[in-house]
Design a protein around this motif. Structure first.
Motif, mmCIF file in Angstrom:
data_model
loop_
_atom_site.group_PDB
_atom_site.id
_atom_site.type_symbol
_atom_site.label_atom_id
_atom_site.label_comp_id
_atom_site.label_asym_id
_atom_site.label_seq_id
_atom_site.Cartn_x
_atom_site.Cartn_y
_atom_site.Cartn_z
ATOM 1 N N TYR A 58 -44.342 -1.412 15.906
ATOM 2 C CA TYR A 58 -45.292 -2.334 15.149
ATOM 3 C C TYR A 58 -44.921 -3.722 14.465
ATOM 4 N N PHE A 59 -43.338 -4.113 15.009
ATOM 5 C CA PHE A 59 -43.822 -5.764 14.785
ATOM 6 C C PHE A 59 -43.510 -5.821 16.293
ATOM 7 N N SER A 60 -44.465 -5.213 17.366
ATOM 8 C CA SER A 60 -43.945 -5.710 18.514
ATOM 9 C C SER A 60 -45.064 -6.417 18.816
ATOM 10 N N LYS A 61 -44.969 -6.889 20.037
ATOM 11 C CA LYS A 61 -46.543 -8.081 20.609
ATOM 12 C C LYS A 61 -47.003 -7.425 21.774
ATOM 13 N N ASP A 62 -46.871 -6.009 21.782
ATOM 14 C CA ASP A 62 -47.781 -5.568 23.223
ATOM 15 C C ASP A 62 -49.124 -6.057 23.206
ATOM 16 N N LEU A 63 -49.671 -6.354 24.490
ATOM 17 C CA LEU A 63 -50.570 -6.891 24.928
ATOM 18 C C LEU A 63 -51.626 -6.272 24.397
ATOM 19 N N TYR A 64 -51.903 -4.632 24.105
ATOM 20 C CA TYR A 64 -53.392 -4.337 24.109
ATOM 21 C C TYR A 64 -53.281 -3.969 22.752
ATOM 22 N N ARG A 65 -51.851 -3.790 21.918
ATOM 23 C CA ARG A 65 -51.961 -4.015 20.545
ATOM 24 C C ARG A 65 -52.688 -2.216 20.023
#
Length: 191
Positions: A58-65
């Motif tokens: 959740y606290f990561s910033k993946d490209l698509y979210r």
């Protein structure tokens, strides 16, 4: 680079937990007389770990979210359930199918939303997430209904549910999480 490590950690964690869910499911299908109390304790550990991994995701910033968008609440819930299942395994035995069934059904419904969002994003394999979510949701619903009073049949159904949940997580992570090699950190406008 920092965000990529978090995304990668979450992705690898999801894959490991999904493998554990499938392995535990196969064990229950193969050995339906497996100790229910031991199953509760093992499930509690897996839930606690999965909750932690969901929080990292959740606290990561993946490209698509997409894949991690509901993981804050889901992670907290899993961690709480995991602790309860480890500490109160003897009490949880009688309601394990209902609790896991409700969680799996809710997770499947959230993954249906992720599949629809993935289609909007143009992810070609969105339909795999949708198909796996529908199948998993059916098994979760059956667990809540408890179609049999036979402990053996319920353990097999629980095993099949864990397998489909593991597969659903595999499909979601592999199709909806994108790690960019040169992704720049987000800049927050303080003005």
């Amino acid at each position: 680079m920092y965000w990529n490590k978090r995304i990668q950690t979450a992705k690898i964690g999801y894959l490991i937990i999904s493998t554990l869910l499938c392995a535990l499911g196969i064990l229950l299908v193969a050995l339906p007389d497996f100790s229910a109390e031991l199953f509760c304790r093992i499930s509690g550990i897996i839930m606690l770990l999965f909750g932690l991994i969901k929080m990292i995701g959740y606290f990561s910033k993946d490209l698509y979210r997409l894949a991690f968008q509901f993981d804050l609440a889901s992670g907290i819930l899993l961690m709480a359930l995991g602790i309860i299942m480890m500490l109160r395994a003897n009490v949880m035995i009688s309601i394990i199918c209902i609790i896991l069934g409700i969680y799996v059904l809710a997770d499947a419904l959230l993954k249906v939303q992720i599949a629809i969002d993935a289609k909007t994003f143009g992810i070609a394999k969105w339909w795999l997430i949708l198909a796996a979510a529908i199948l998993t949701g059916i098994f979760g619903f059956l667990l809540v209904l408890r179609p049999s009073e036979s402990a053996r049949i319920m353990m097999v159904l629980l095993g099949l549910t864990l397998i489909t949940e593991g597969v659903l997580n595999f499909v979601t992570i592999l199709t909806a999480v994108k790690i960019m090699r040169h992704q720049l950190p987000e800049i927050i406008d303080a003005g």
